[in-house]
Scaffold this active site. Structure first.
Site, PDB file in Angstrom:
ATOM      1  N   LYS A 279      -0.926  30.798   0.387  1.00 44.29           N
ATOM      2  CA  LYS A 279      -1.794  29.951  -0.717  1.00 44.29           C
ATOM      3  C   LYS A 279      -2.793  29.118   0.023  1.00 44.29           C
ATOM      4  O   LYS A 279      -2.757  28.579   0.545  1.00 44.29           O
ATOM      5  CB  LYS A 279      -0.049  28.626  -0.205  1.00 44.29           C
ATOM      6  CG  LYS A 279      -0.816  27.176  -1.644  1.00 44.29           C
ATOM      7  CD  LYS A 279       0.447  26.559  -1.468  1.00 44.29           C
ATOM      8  CE  LYS A 279       0.608  25.465  -1.962  1.00 44.29           C
ATOM      9  NZ  LYS A 279       2.063  24.943  -2.474  1.00 44.29           N
TER      10      LYS A 279
ATOM     11  N   GLU B 283       8.625  29.570  -5.577  1.00 43.82           N
ATOM     12  CA  GLU B 283       8.123  29.615  -4.107  1.00 43.82           C
ATOM     13  C   GLU B 283       9.075  28.595  -3.214  1.00 43.82           C
ATOM     14  O   GLU B 283       9.856  28.276  -3.800  1.00 43.82           O
ATOM     15  CB  GLU B 283       6.876  27.864  -4.470  1.00 43.82           C
ATOM     16  CG  GLU B 283       6.449  26.830  -2.956  1.00 43.82           C
ATOM     17  CD  GLU B 283       5.742  26.113  -3.292  1.00 43.82           C
ATOM     18  OE1 GLU B 283       5.529  25.764  -3.741  1.00 43.82           O
ATOM     19  OE2 GLU B 283       4.575  26.467  -2.401  1.00 43.82           O
TER      20      GLU B 283
ATOM     21  N   CYS C 242       1.546  27.516  -6.523  1.00 43.54           N
ATOM     22  CA  CYS C 242       1.629  26.334  -7.046  1.00 43.54           C
ATOM     23  C   CYS C 242       0.968  25.509  -7.259  1.00 43.54           C
ATOM     24  O   CYS C 242      -0.421  25.630  -7.994  1.00 43.54           O
ATOM     25  CB  CYS C 242       2.310  25.538  -6.114  1.00 43.54           C
ATOM     26  SG  CYS C 242       3.604  23.614  -6.180  1.00 43.54           S
TER      27      CYS C 242
HETATM   28  O1  LIG Z   1       0.298  19.247  -7.664  1.00 46.19           O
HETATM   29  C1  LIG Z   1       1.693  19.088  -7.804  1.00 46.19           C
HETATM   30  O2  LIG Z   1       1.635  18.431  -8.240  1.00 46.19           O
HETATM   31  C2  LIG Z   1       2.591  20.159  -6.721  1.00 46.19           C
HETATM   32  C3  LIG Z   1       2.262  20.875  -5.698  1.00 46.19           C
HETATM   33  C4  LIG Z   1       3.083  22.122  -4.695  1.00 46.19           C
HETATM   34  O3  LIG Z   1       4.180  20.533  -5.369  1.00 46.19           O
HETATM   35  C5  LIG Z   1       2.677  22.799  -4.286  1.00 46.19           C
HETATM   36  O4  LIG Z   1       1.696  23.109  -3.695  1.00 46.19           O
HETATM   37  O5  LIG Z   1       3.924  22.714  -3.372  1.00 46.19           O
END
Ligand SMILES: O=C(O)CCC(=O)C(=O)O
Length: 307
Positions: free
Chosen positions: A132, A48, A174
């Site tokens: 996303k 990411e 993510c």
């Molecule tokens: O869900 C998480 O704990 C981290 C998510 C995250 O870092 C993101 O979505 O970029």
């Protein structure tokens, strides 16, 4: 029982060390993609926000317009990241999940930002994109507070894409990994999409949620769906404002961890095999054991595959 994976496929996750210099990040990513390809990988994944530091303060200044996705590509000046990924996928002859980059969409005076993944084929052509879908908005007192929605807007589709000659994959970013529904829909195959053999998530968990949830979520999605799951993080940089967990990993369809990095820069590899998906589904046939007279079949609802 047919496997959703048609032949073995070598996967590489590049746990990239990125910094503040975008063009250095792009050249470094290119080098690592070529390295993964020369080690035999055919499907290569970046993390990411691989072209920038991760954080709301950085999204606007690193964002690039991506044209009208997926049909009309941006110019090289508008999006050096798009062009580096496309050219490198071609030079390396790989399917490339281009992690994600901040995207800028302008319409009149309105500027909208997304966290966007670009997926290229070995001919350098864009296969699809994923914005996303679930933004990372959390508040854990004494842990971490993060609010992507201060700057970003969410995408509006579930993304399934063909890896020609192999089968379909689902792409998420993510925080998307926390939501089982898109993964279930994609892995079961519905509305003429899927079924998928792998769920691929570039991500950047942190030092609060990473140790608790990163591997757990990767294994959970794998065991729910009896597919491969790949989570690809940036390397940890304690000098950056956001400290990524690292630990890029691949879980197999029995939720066994096939490979996992530590926090440093690395490329990790895994061979995905049709018989491992078949074996998991035959041994534990949950796919055929659902009690759909007792609870609803979520694959029968309306799914947005296009924005
Ligand atoms: O869900 C998480 O704990 C981290 C998510 C995250 O870092 C993101 O979505 O970029």
């Amino acid at each position: 029982m047919a496997s959703p994976l048609q032949q073995p496929l070598k996967l590489a996750l590049i746990q990239l060390a990125s910094g503040a210099d975008k063009s250095a990040n792009l050249s470094h990513a290119r080098e690592k993609i070529l390295e993964a390809a020369s080690a035999g990988a055919k499907l290569v994944v970046l993390p990411e926000c691989f072209n920038s530091p991760y954080g709301c303060d950085y999204f606007p200044s690193y964002a690039e317009p991506l044209g009208k996705l997926p049909s009309s590509p941006p110019s090289e000046k508008e999006s050096p990241s798009y062009h580096t990924l496309s050219q490198t996928a071609k030079d390396a002859n790989v399917f490339l999940v281009g992690g994600s980059i901040p995207e800028l969409m302008s319409s009149g005076n309105k500027e909208t930002y997304y966290n966007t993944l670009l997926f290229f084929g070995p001919d350098g052509k864009l296969i699809t994109y994923h914005r996303k879908l679930h933004l990372f908005d959390i508040d854990i007192p004494g842990g971490i507070t993060f609010k992507e929605s201060d700057v970003l807007s969410p995408g509006n589709k579930v993304t399934v894409a063909p890896v020609e000659g192999y089968g379909n994959i689902m792409l998420g970013i993510c925080y998307d990994v926390r939501f089982p529904e898109p993964a279930i829909l994609a892995s079961r195959g519905t509305s003429g999409k899927g079924p998928c053999f792998a769920l691929i998530y570039p991500g950047a968990f942190n030092l609060t949620t990473g140790p608790l949830h990163w591997q757990l979520l990767g294994r959970a999605r794998a065991v729910d769906n009896q597919t491969y799951v790949a989570l690809c993080s940036p390397a940890r940089d304690m000098g950056a404002t956001y400290h990524a967990w690292g630990h890029s990993l691949v879980a197999d369809p029995m939720a066994k961890i096939l490979t996992e990095a530590d926090e440093k820069e690395a490329i990790v590899y895994a061979e995905m095999k049709p018989q491992d998906i078949q074996g998991a589904r035959k041994g534990i046939p949950t796919g055929e054991q659902r009690r759909l007279k007792v609870y609803p079949d979520i694959t029968q609802g309306e799914i947005k595959w296009e924005e």
